[in-house]
Design a protein around this motif. Structure first.
Motif, PDB file in Angstrom:
ATOM      1  N   GLY A 157       0.953  14.010  -3.961  1.00 42.43           N
ATOM      2  CA  GLY A 157       0.156  14.731  -3.156  1.00 42.43           C
ATOM      3  C   GLY A 157      -0.430  15.795  -2.577  1.00 42.43           C
ATOM      4  O   GLY A 157      -1.416  16.118  -1.657  1.00 42.43           O
ATOM      5  N   ARG A 158       0.223  16.841  -3.561  1.00 42.72           N
ATOM      6  CA  ARG A 158      -0.069  18.152  -3.311  1.00 42.72           C
ATOM      7  C   ARG A 158      -1.216  18.783  -4.124  1.00 42.72           C
ATOM      8  O   ARG A 158      -2.120  18.391  -5.118  1.00 42.72           O
ATOM      9  CB  ARG A 158       1.280  19.461  -4.132  1.00 42.72           C
ATOM     10  N   SER A 159      -2.605  19.189  -3.426  1.00 39.74           N
ATOM     11  CA  SER A 159      -3.621  20.269  -4.422  1.00 39.74           C
ATOM     12  C   SER A 159      -3.660  21.012  -5.209  1.00 39.74           C
ATOM     13  O   SER A 159      -2.665  22.016  -5.155  1.00 39.74           O
ATOM     14  CB  SER A 159      -4.397  19.919  -3.126  1.00 39.74           C
ATOM     15  N   THR A 211      -0.229  25.286  -6.264  1.00 37.40           N
ATOM     16  CA  THR A 211      -0.719  24.327  -5.763  1.00 37.40           C
ATOM     17  C   THR A 211      -0.778  25.241  -3.798  1.00 37.40           C
ATOM     18  O   THR A 211      -0.136  26.219  -4.405  1.00 37.40           O
ATOM     19  CB  THR A 211       0.234  23.285  -5.474  1.00 37.40           C
ATOM     20  N   ALA A 212      -1.535  23.964  -3.768  1.00 41.18           N
ATOM     21  CA  ALA A 212      -2.633  25.020  -2.318  1.00 41.18           C
ATOM     22  C   ALA A 212      -1.154  25.848  -1.285  1.00 41.18           C
ATOM     23  O   ALA A 212      -1.221  26.433  -0.529  1.00 41.18           O
ATOM     24  CB  ALA A 212      -3.210  24.167  -1.966  1.00 41.18           C
ATOM     25  N   ASP A 213      -0.054  24.670  -1.290  1.00 40.08           N
ATOM     26  CA  ASP A 213       1.185  25.537  -0.833  1.00 40.08           C
ATOM     27  C   ASP A 213       1.928  25.990  -1.113  1.00 40.08           C
ATOM     28  O   ASP A 213       3.490  26.437  -0.874  1.00 40.08           O
ATOM     29  CB  ASP A 213       1.744  24.170   0.040  1.00 40.08           C
ATOM     30  N   ASP A 214       1.730  27.150  -2.636  1.00 44.97           N
ATOM     31  CA  ASP A 214       2.226  27.942  -3.098  1.00 44.97           C
ATOM     32  C   ASP A 214       3.926  26.758  -3.287  1.00 44.97           C
ATOM     33  O   ASP A 214       4.422  27.672  -4.627  1.00 44.97           O
ATOM     34  CB  ASP A 214       3.005  28.612  -2.376  1.00 44.97           C
ATOM     35  N   ASP A 215       3.525  25.600  -4.027  1.00 46.30           N
ATOM     36  CA  ASP A 215       4.807  24.957  -4.755  1.00 46.30           C
ATOM     37  C   ASP A 215       4.455  25.246  -7.112  1.00 46.30           C
ATOM     38  O   ASP A 215       2.850  25.432  -6.447  1.00 46.30           O
ATOM     39  CB  ASP A 215       4.774  23.806  -4.485  1.00 46.30           C
ATOM     40  N   TYR A 267       4.699  24.303 -10.620  1.00 43.03           N
ATOM     41  CA  TYR A 267       5.408  23.256 -11.586  1.00 43.03           C
ATOM     42  C   TYR A 267       5.226  24.500 -12.911  1.00 43.03           C
ATOM     43  O   TYR A 267       4.327  24.825 -13.701  1.00 43.03           O
ATOM     44  CB  TYR A 267       4.208  22.317 -11.747  1.00 43.03           C
ATOM     45  N   VAL A 288       3.735  16.236  -8.370  1.00 43.24           N
ATOM     46  CA  VAL A 288       2.803  17.031  -7.908  1.00 43.24           C
ATOM     47  C   VAL A 288       2.835  16.173  -6.665  1.00 43.24           C
ATOM     48  O   VAL A 288       2.933  16.681  -4.945  1.00 43.24           O
ATOM     49  CB  VAL A 288       1.210  16.854  -8.145  1.00 43.24           C
ATOM     50  N   ASP A 339      -2.302   9.805  -7.138  1.00 42.88           N
ATOM     51  CA  ASP A 339      -1.764  11.140  -8.070  1.00 42.88           C
ATOM     52  C   ASP A 339      -2.292  11.999  -9.480  1.00 42.88           C
ATOM     53  O   ASP A 339      -2.930  12.556 -10.027  1.00 42.88           O
ATOM     54  CB  ASP A 339      -0.437  11.528  -7.798  1.00 42.88           C
TER      55      ASP A 339
END
Length: 147
Positions: free
Chosen positions: A105-107, A118-122, A124, A103, A62
């Protein structure tokens, strides 16, 4: 003027790309030489005793991905510190969660001066107000852990 590119994430990323100043490029990833040297060392480094082999290698991947995709350069140009992007607590990630540790592995699709989306709405969040994470522990760079 930025035109819509598809979805809101792509539009936001395109708008930020127009507004964010470029961090001074000094090497392959556009990061300061000391960070680039640290990343090169990180790839060769054995996992520290306190981390599982798989978890450590995922974090290293990452960190390299953040550098190669330009997110590290973008973060630094917006005022994030090197520890915000590549830091870790001296005794493990639970003490300090940098973007590279978090992260998982999230994009990342967009970023501002205190958040990465991130792409999955998480999301940071940097803890800019008083930096409570540093009250009890001073973070180290990923490539310094275990030394």
């Amino acid at each position: 003027m930025v035109l819509a590119v598809g979805n809101w994430r792509q539009s936001a990323a395109a708008a930020l790309a127009d507004l964010v100043p470029t961090y001074t490029r000094t090497s392959a990833y556009g990061l300061p030489a000391a960070i680039e040297a640290g990343l090169r060392a990180l790839v060769k480094q054995k996992p520290p005793r306190l981390a599982s082999h798989d978890e450590w290698h995922a974090t290293v991947a990452d960190a390299i991905r953040l550098a190669s995709e330009g997110w590290a350069t973008t973060a630094l140009s917006m005022g994030w510190t090197e520890h915000d992007v590549f830091g870790i607590g001296p005794h493990g990630s639970n003490e300090w969660l940098s973007l590279a540790v978090w992260v998982a592995g999230r994009s990342i699709v967009a970023m501002d001066d205190h958040r990465a989306f991130t792409a999955d709405d998480d999301v940071y969040y940097l803890e800019r107000w008083g930096r409570p994470n540093t009250t009890f522990v001073a973070p180290v760079m990923l490539w310094e852990i275990g030394r």
